[in-house]
Motif scaffolding. Structure first.
Motif, PDB file in Angstrom:
ATOM      1  N   LEU A 387       0.823  -1.205   0.000  1.00 32.36           N
ATOM      2  CA  LEU A 387       0.000   0.000   0.000  1.00 32.36           C
ATOM      3  C   LEU A 387       0.863   1.264   0.000  1.00 32.36           C
ATOM      4  O   LEU A 387       0.570   2.224  -0.727  1.00 32.36           O
ATOM      5  CB  LEU A 387      -0.923  -0.006   1.216  1.00 32.36           C
ATOM      6  N   VAL A 391       0.768   4.344  -2.692  1.00 35.77           N
ATOM      7  CA  VAL A 391       0.599   5.748  -2.291  1.00 35.77           C
ATOM      8  C   VAL A 391       1.763   6.584  -2.838  1.00 35.77           C
ATOM      9  O   VAL A 391       1.560   7.666  -3.390  1.00 35.77           O
ATOM     10  CB  VAL A 391       0.522   5.881  -0.749  1.00 35.77           C
ATOM     11  N   HIS A 394       1.240   6.897  -6.629  1.00 39.49           N
ATOM     12  CA  HIS A 394       0.045   7.655  -6.982  1.00 39.49           C
ATOM     13  C   HIS A 394       0.186   9.134  -6.650  1.00 39.49           C
ATOM     14  O   HIS A 394      -0.267  10.004  -7.389  1.00 39.49           O
ATOM     15  CB  HIS A 394      -1.161   7.060  -6.253  1.00 39.49           C
ATOM     16  N   CYS A 395       0.764   9.411  -5.502  1.00 36.27           N
ATOM     17  CA  CYS A 395       0.870  10.799  -5.041  1.00 36.27           C
ATOM     18  C   CYS A 395       2.201  11.423  -5.433  1.00 36.27           C
ATOM     19  O   CYS A 395       2.501  12.559  -5.037  1.00 36.27           O
ATOM     20  CB  CYS A 395       0.712  10.874  -3.528  1.00 36.27           C
ATOM     21  N   LEU A 397       5.231  10.733  -4.333  1.00 44.26           N
ATOM     22  CA  LEU A 397       5.961  11.056  -3.107  1.00 44.26           C
ATOM     23  C   LEU A 397       7.009   9.967  -2.868  1.00 44.26           C
ATOM     24  O   LEU A 397       6.823   9.072  -2.049  1.00 44.26           O
ATOM     25  CB  LEU A 397       4.997  11.114  -1.908  1.00 44.26           C
ATOM     26  N   ILE A 400       8.215   8.437   0.580  1.00 44.74           N
ATOM     27  CA  ILE A 400       7.511   7.458   1.410  1.00 44.74           C
ATOM     28  C   ILE A 400       8.357   6.198   1.466  1.00 44.74           C
ATOM     29  O   ILE A 400       8.655   5.592   0.434  1.00 44.74           O
ATOM     30  CB  ILE A 400       6.109   7.152   0.852  1.00 44.74           C
TER      31      ILE A 400
ATOM     32  N   MET B 388      -3.068   5.612   5.676  1.00 41.83           N
ATOM     33  CA  MET B 388      -2.435   6.794   5.084  1.00 41.83           C
ATOM     34  C   MET B 388      -2.191   7.849   6.156  1.00 41.83           C
ATOM     35  O   MET B 388      -1.161   8.537   6.150  1.00 41.83           O
ATOM     36  CB  MET B 388      -3.304   7.365   3.956  1.00 41.83           C
ATOM     37  N   LEU B 397       4.865  13.542   6.722  1.00 42.94           N
ATOM     38  CA  LEU B 397       4.585  13.901   5.331  1.00 42.94           C
ATOM     39  C   LEU B 397       3.129  14.363   5.249  1.00 42.94           C
ATOM     40  O   LEU B 397       2.248  13.613   4.810  1.00 42.94           O
ATOM     41  CB  LEU B 397       4.812  12.689   4.403  1.00 42.94           C
ATOM     42  N   GLN B 399       1.679  16.071   3.259  1.00 45.20           N
ATOM     43  CA  GLN B 399       1.107  16.138   1.923  1.00 45.20           C
ATOM     44  C   GLN B 399       0.434  14.827   1.495  1.00 45.20           C
ATOM     45  O   GLN B 399      -0.204  14.776   0.451  1.00 45.20           O
ATOM     46  CB  GLN B 399       2.172  16.553   0.891  1.00 45.20           C
ATOM     47  N   ILE B 400       0.555  13.793   2.286  1.00 43.54           N
ATOM     48  CA  ILE B 400      -0.167  12.554   1.965  1.00 43.54           C
ATOM     49  C   ILE B 400      -1.662  12.827   2.147  1.00 43.54           C
ATOM     50  O   ILE B 400      -2.098  13.213   3.231  1.00 43.54           O
ATOM     51  CB  ILE B 400       0.285  11.389   2.871  1.00 43.54           C
ATOM     52  N   PRO B 401      -2.427  12.688   1.099  1.00 44.90           N
ATOM     53  CA  PRO B 401      -3.813  13.187   1.087  1.00 44.90           C
ATOM     54  C   PRO B 401      -4.840  12.258   1.748  1.00 44.90           C
ATOM     55  O   PRO B 401      -5.809  11.851   1.109  1.00 44.90           O
ATOM     56  CB  PRO B 401      -4.082  13.328  -0.408  1.00 44.90           C
ATOM     57  N   ALA B 407      -8.669  10.693  -3.549  1.00 44.21           N
ATOM     58  CA  ALA B 407      -7.349  10.065  -3.566  1.00 44.21           C
ATOM     59  C   ALA B 407      -7.388   8.726  -2.835  1.00 44.21           C
ATOM     60  O   ALA B 407      -6.843   7.727  -3.310  1.00 44.21           O
ATOM     61  CB  ALA B 407      -6.322  10.984  -2.914  1.00 44.21           C
TER      62      ALA B 407
END
Lengths: 496, 496
Positions: A387, A391, A394-395, A397, A400, B388, B397, B399-401, B407
């Motif tokens: 997962l 993330v 997809h984002c 980032l 991570i 998340m 972080l 900014q993780i939505p 999202a």
């Protein structure tokens, strides 16, 4: 409690934990302050060892993210508020001890007429180890003897029973109950205690085989038992309150008698069951004579086939019954057959009922949240890593840290730990297994809390199972209401 | 296939999809190019509607993350490589049609002597709807009549049977098999087809109730059936190959006869079962006379009790049997009783066997990966959001939505989609349910792939269940080997 240790000190610290745990003080000398550290996760700044926890009893390694449930001790045990302070005192006059039947004892009974050599051979054919059985039998009795001796020394009258002698009458006679066995024996012991004034204390007589979640100090070494009991008698402990679930069932044709799923489940080694040593399978009446249901029978009303057509035209009065057993861990509702889908409707608090299709549902207490509920809902590091990678992509980032095993482990641990809650919390947690959502069965949150939960069965051959041991038929037409009530609280002890 | 639609056009597009789907062309006129759009996820740039998919047949909304499995059509269906190109042609001389028994037919049979008014009343008492049953019965027969008529028009001889007439002899007579029912009927139909040269084609006669994963065009409207069949007869289709699992069992006392779990599961409305309409419960012999096991009996060897002691000293020869049924969806191995823990050992490919304790294990094909396997392993948006949030806090972080529902939905969808794989992939996917890890049972990845899987039962009352319908006893002492073989491939059709 977490301890930060420098990497170079880890091995030393682990050794210290092992030594303290396998404390070699003389059993007859009670240390002034009894320090028996609980097996705790040892967290280190870096390195692979930080993600693992080592069990001192057998040196097996377990990822921390999964040890989260096993060793989440002090944080979740509640203290009652100041307004409810009760100075602990444990001075019963009469104590009932419920002892499990060891597997060795069971095999001797079942294989009547076999001498020990023949028994050893029969067991070997099944892949079981006679010597190990005998060794565990002796360990159990060593604990039991110590318990009985200490009670006698303290001037407390005690009676020893096994499951078939564990009657309501025996429980009513006693001021307190001890269980000698594992978590399953503790569940069995508490099942007949309906007042919050009668303490139930579990002694784990199989620390290698049973996790002892509900037992005193979980895996107390036998040589420390005397000391622990003296601490208890001197008031040097705290009360721990565990909430339980009361179940009220309404059905078309009355409520069936309970089906006793208890048994020593003696085909396996170690002799443990789902998440405790809660024995579980239909008692083999032919083999073990004194097979008796632990649950009092519930009044039934039969409808004959010939009346069926006539009755089809008349509204049937439904009967409402409060089940005679409280759930300490959880209630499972679903089809009896593991490969069959379960249909039911569920209503939280006083909300509308919603249809669901799944592999069944568990409703648990804080005590039960470390058990089946935990195993259903926990994530594995594999899943968390997958997962996190999704993330990250997809984002966009890349920071991570999905390839960083330590980070994955810590995140997984945090997720899993949040599944566990306080045994004294007066709420129910529900968890739907393998929920099936499609256009006909709209999705709902498969996990959550409620004060009251109502379930209407739409089942074919469904049952309602209490603590994995007692099962009631629960088919189409039946409804159950589950809630937590203060008067159903179970009182037990803990050392801080 | 995903389509990007501007928000203002969503409603219009959905209407278009609905209209095309409920196509009103005359059944007797075959459109030159048959355009019947599959219900597809509609993705929009923003807004709540982007996270939901609307089922045109009943206008129910379903989160996209869960629709992922239902509507993952074209991407996962493989085309055979160029070296294996076979021009499609479907021109059988003799076709066998396996029709399900509708629930209406079953209730009439079970409630012999009741007229329709009495039947309606009996059903109402159970919370079932007589009118709906009758309506579905008529719809089923409408499809069936069309199928039979088109076959006749095409000069193809056909025979119609229901489950008890669905014998190996009947199957061997036919060049091709049609199932008229839902996915469960398709599973039943394919269970007796052991050659990859005999196509099996499913017609979903209950598009409202059955997902039709394995049926032609999944939920083909009845008015489009004629056209679809004509397309088939004219070779305007592609072959779709589905791998199946062959199971070989070795046991101490031979292999038990199969227990037939099929039934019309007629206590519920809609008449569907776990993830298909695979009917499932012990056939009620008294009610429905022609109760016959679909599976040929397997040779058994009984050991009498009196010989037990003697035999305990002699090594028992184990018997190895290939089960007479292939699994198209999955094999489940675990305790029969849903609340009992399962013990077994598992070895992937030729690796060492590892002990496990869980709620059982599923081993599935690509076809089955949209079914039980999917429901066990899918994550819900609730879970993804929680995780998340933990990642965001742990890794600092922000900014993780995790508060952005879109999202979360997309990430959840991606995770769930990766659970599904190609029906033609020659590998098995295993999935352990509620794995219990502790110091005695070291953790392993609960999900993965293998070419061959071996399981040794350490069960008390365990079984091996094929496609949720056929169950074999599988207790301590038994071993099963599962693998995919090319000669077991199931041939079916798809329209591209």
């Amino acid at each position: 409690m977490r301890i930060r240790i420098k990497p170079q000190h880890v091995e030393q610290f682990n050794q210290h934990v092992r030594n303290a745990y396998l404390c070699s003080t003389q059993p007859s000398v009670a240390p002034k302050t009894l320090v028996v550290p609980q097996p705790k996760p040892v967290i280190v700044d870096k390195g692979e060892s930080s993600r693992y926890w080592v069990d001192p009893t057998n040196h097996m390694r377990l990822p921390r993210s999964l040890a989260a449930a096993l060793y989440q001790t002090q944080n979740t045990q509640s203290k009652r508020s100041i307004g409810n302070m009760e100075k602990p005192s444990f001075q019963p006059k009469k104590v009932l001890i419920l002892s499990k039947l060891t597997r060795y004892e069971f095999e001797k009974k079942v294989n009547k007429g076999c001498d020990d050599d023949q028994l050893a051979s029969i067991l070997r054919k099944r892949g079981s180890d006679y010597n190990r059985l005998l060794s565990k039998h002796k360990i159990h009795h060593s604990y039991l003897n110590t318990l009985q001796r200490e009670l006698e020394n303290a001037g407390i009258e005690s009676r020893l029973v096994r499951r078939f002698g564990y009657t309501q009458e025996a429980v009513d006679w006693a001021d307190a109950v001890f269980s000698a066995g594992g978590d399953g024996t503790f569940l069995m012991a508490s099942s007949k205690v309906r007042t919050k004034h009668k303490p139930v204390i579990g002694i784990n007589t199989d620390p290698q085989g049973s996790e002892g979640y509900m037992c005193l100090m979980r895996k107390l070494p036998e040589e420390n038992l005397s000391g622990a009991l003296k601490k208890l008698f001197s008031g040097n402990f705290e009360w721990l309150y565990r909430q339980r679930i009361r179940i009220t069932v309404t059905g078309d044709d009355g409520i069936s008698d309970a089906i006793e799923l208890h048994d020593q489940q003696l085909n396996r080694d170690p002799a443990t069951t789902r998440w405790t040593d809660n024995p579980r399978s239909p008692a083999r009446e032919n083999d073990v004579e004194e097979c008796m249901s632990l649950s009092p029978p519930v009044k039934k009303r039969m409808i004959s086939e010939s009346d069926a057509k006539e009755i089809a035209m008349i509204p049937i009065e439904k009967e409402t019954v409060e089940l005679p057993v409280l759930a300490l861990n959880e209630v499972f509702v679903g089809e009896s057959l593991s490969s069959r889908v379960s249909y039911y409707e569920i209503g939280l608090n006083d909300e509308q009922m919603l249809k669901q299709k799944s592999s069944g549902i568990t409703i648990c207490t804080g005590t039960g949240s470390t058990s089946w509920h935990f195993n259903i809902n926990k994530l594995t590091e594999q899943c968390v890593q997958d997962l996190m990678k999704i993330v990250a992509e997809h984002c966009n980032l890349p920071q991570i840290p999905h390839t960083d095993k330590n980070a994955v482990s810590e995140i997984c641990t945090k997720f899993n730990q949040q599944l566990i809650f306080d045994p004294d919390r007066k709420q129910l947690a529900f968890s739907v297994r393998d929920p099936i959502f499609n256009a006909t069965f709209p999705p709902t949150d498969p996990r959550g809390f409620a004060d009251k939960i109502r379930i209407k069965s739409r089942g074919y051959d469904a049952h309602l199972v209490i603590d994995g041991g007692i099962s009631y038929r629960f088919n189409d037409g039946s409804e159950a209401v589950m809630e937590v009530r203060d008067e159903d609280t179970l009182r037990t002890v803990v050392f801080r």
